[in-house]
Design a protein around this motif. Structure first.
Motif, PDB file in Angstrom:
ATOM      1  N   VAL A 149      43.464 -52.208 -46.821  1.00  7.06           N
ATOM      2  CA  VAL A 149      42.464 -51.145 -46.816  1.00  7.06           C
ATOM      3  C   VAL A 149      42.290 -50.630 -48.241  1.00  7.06           C
ATOM      4  O   VAL A 149      43.126 -50.869 -49.104  1.00  7.06           O
ATOM      5  N   LYS A 150      41.188 -49.928 -48.455  1.00  2.00           N
ATOM      6  CA  LYS A 150      40.904 -49.314 -49.748  1.00  2.00           C
ATOM      7  C   LYS A 150      41.321 -47.850 -49.682  1.00  2.00           C
ATOM      8  O   LYS A 150      41.358 -47.245 -48.607  1.00  2.00           O
TER       9      LYS A 150
ATOM     10  N   GLU B 260      39.664 -49.379 -56.999  1.00  5.06           N
ATOM     11  CA  GLU B 260      38.309 -49.161 -57.499  1.00  5.06           C
ATOM     12  C   GLU B 260      37.504 -48.165 -56.662  1.00  5.06           C
ATOM     13  O   GLU B 260      36.417 -47.761 -57.045  1.00  5.06           O
ATOM     14  N   THR B 261      38.054 -47.720 -55.508  1.00  7.65           N
ATOM     15  CA  THR B 261      37.327 -46.781 -54.636  1.00  7.65           C
ATOM     16  C   THR B 261      37.822 -45.347 -54.758  1.00  7.65           C
ATOM     17  O   THR B 261      37.132 -44.425 -54.350  1.00  7.65           O
ATOM     18  N   GLY B 262      39.042 -45.137 -55.266  1.00  9.29           N
ATOM     19  CA  GLY B 262      39.574 -43.782 -55.360  1.00  9.29           C
ATOM     20  C   GLY B 262      41.038 -43.780 -55.741  1.00  9.29           C
ATOM     21  O   GLY B 262      41.631 -44.828 -56.000  1.00  9.29           O
ATOM     22  N   SER B 263      41.603 -42.564 -55.772  1.00  3.43           N
ATOM     23  CA  SER B 263      43.019 -42.410 -56.128  1.00  3.43           C
ATOM     24  C   SER B 263      43.668 -41.409 -55.179  1.00  3.43           C
ATOM     25  O   SER B 263      42.993 -40.645 -54.495  1.00  3.43           O
TER      26      SER B 263
ATOM     27  N   THR C 145      48.204 -51.098 -45.385  1.00  2.00           N
ATOM     28  CA  THR C 145      48.622 -52.047 -46.403  1.00  2.00           C
ATOM     29  C   THR C 145      47.553 -52.014 -47.486  1.00  2.00           C
ATOM     30  O   THR C 145      46.377 -52.202 -47.194  1.00  2.00           O
ATOM     31  N   LEU C 146      47.957 -51.728 -48.724  1.00  2.83           N
ATOM     32  CA  LEU C 146      46.974 -51.668 -49.797  1.00  2.83           C
ATOM     33  C   LEU C 146      47.585 -52.062 -51.128  1.00  2.83           C
ATOM     34  O   LEU C 146      48.797 -51.954 -51.322  1.00  2.83           O
ATOM     35  N   THR C 147      46.734 -52.543 -52.018  1.00  2.85           N
ATOM     36  CA  THR C 147      47.142 -52.900 -53.365  1.00  2.85           C
ATOM     37  C   THR C 147      46.550 -51.871 -54.303  1.00  2.85           C
ATOM     38  O   THR C 147      45.340 -51.632 -54.281  1.00  2.85           O
ATOM     39  N   VAL C 148      47.406 -51.234 -55.097  1.00  4.93           N
ATOM     40  CA  VAL C 148      46.975 -50.154 -55.986  1.00  4.93           C
ATOM     41  C   VAL C 148      47.607 -50.330 -57.364  1.00  4.93           C
ATOM     42  O   VAL C 148      48.603 -51.025 -57.517  1.00  4.93           O
ATOM     43  N   LYS C 149      46.974 -49.670 -58.337  1.00  2.01           N
ATOM     44  CA  LYS C 149      47.543 -49.602 -59.681  1.00  2.01           C
ATOM     45  C   LYS C 149      48.170 -48.234 -59.854  1.00  2.01           C
ATOM     46  O   LYS C 149      47.658 -47.240 -59.354  1.00  2.01           O
ATOM     47  N   VAL C 150      49.285 -48.175 -60.582  1.00  2.00           N
ATOM     48  CA  VAL C 150      49.938 -46.905 -60.880  1.00  2.00           C
ATOM     49  C   VAL C 150      49.297 -46.347 -62.150  1.00  2.00           C
ATOM     50  O   VAL C 150      49.325 -46.982 -63.199  1.00  2.00           O
ATOM     51  N   VAL C 151      48.680 -45.157 -62.030  1.00  2.39           N
ATOM     52  CA  VAL C 151      48.020 -44.518 -63.168  1.00  2.39           C
ATOM     53  C   VAL C 151      49.032 -43.688 -63.951  1.00  2.39           C
ATOM     54  O   VAL C 151      49.116 -43.776 -65.167  1.00  2.39           O
TER      55      VAL C 151
END
Length: 145
Positions: free
Chosen positions: A17-18, A71-74, A30-36
């Motif tokens: 999911v986003k 790319e959709t939010g944080s 389950t999601l793939t994210v970047k750590v800001v």
């Protein structure tokens, strides 16, 4: 030689999911994210004082609040113990069986003992920081029937 279980459930492919799709009170994401960013590493003493009467030693819990996103939010991710070491700014991580916790009326993403935090291949997206779901305040409303 191990024999396969007779009625073993078929493994399902994870549905990714986003961030913008996350809603309060949901789990199993389950999601793939970047750590800001990652900050506020706290050490919390769980279990109270250790005395001669208690066999359990003090348990220290490390907690870090990390801003993660796609790319959709944080959203703010609460990392605990070993997760703190993985959640370094710039890392791309896959969160499995993540859930939404509510803290002071806002959403926080977390992975408990039933989920996993794994380092993933570096993603080629920019985190959309101006859509921070943790900045939205929710209010619990009781509905009379």
């Amino acid at each position: 030689m191990a024999t396969p279980a007779v009625n073993a459930p078929a493994k399902r492919k994870p549905v990714f999911v986003k961030v913008e799709e996350l809603k309060p009170g949901t789990s199993g994401h389950t999601l793939t994210v970047k750590v800001v960013s990652s900050k506020n590493v706290k050490v919390v003493n769980k279990g109270g004082r250790s005395t001669m009467l208690t066999a359990r030693p003090q348990q220290l819990t490390r907690i870090s609040e990390c801003l993660v996103g796609d790319e959709t939010g944080s959203i703010v991710f609460t990392a605990r113990n070993d997760q703190v070491d993985i959640m370094k700014p710039g890392n791309t991580v896959t969160l499995r069986n993540a859930k939404i916790d509510m803290f002071k009326g806002s959403m926080r993403l977390a992975v408990d003992k039933w989920g996993r935090v794994e380092v993933a291949e570096p993603a080629n997206f920019e985190v959309k920081e101006d859509n921070n779901l943790s900045l939205v305040e929710y209010e619990l409303v009781n509905v009379e029937e």
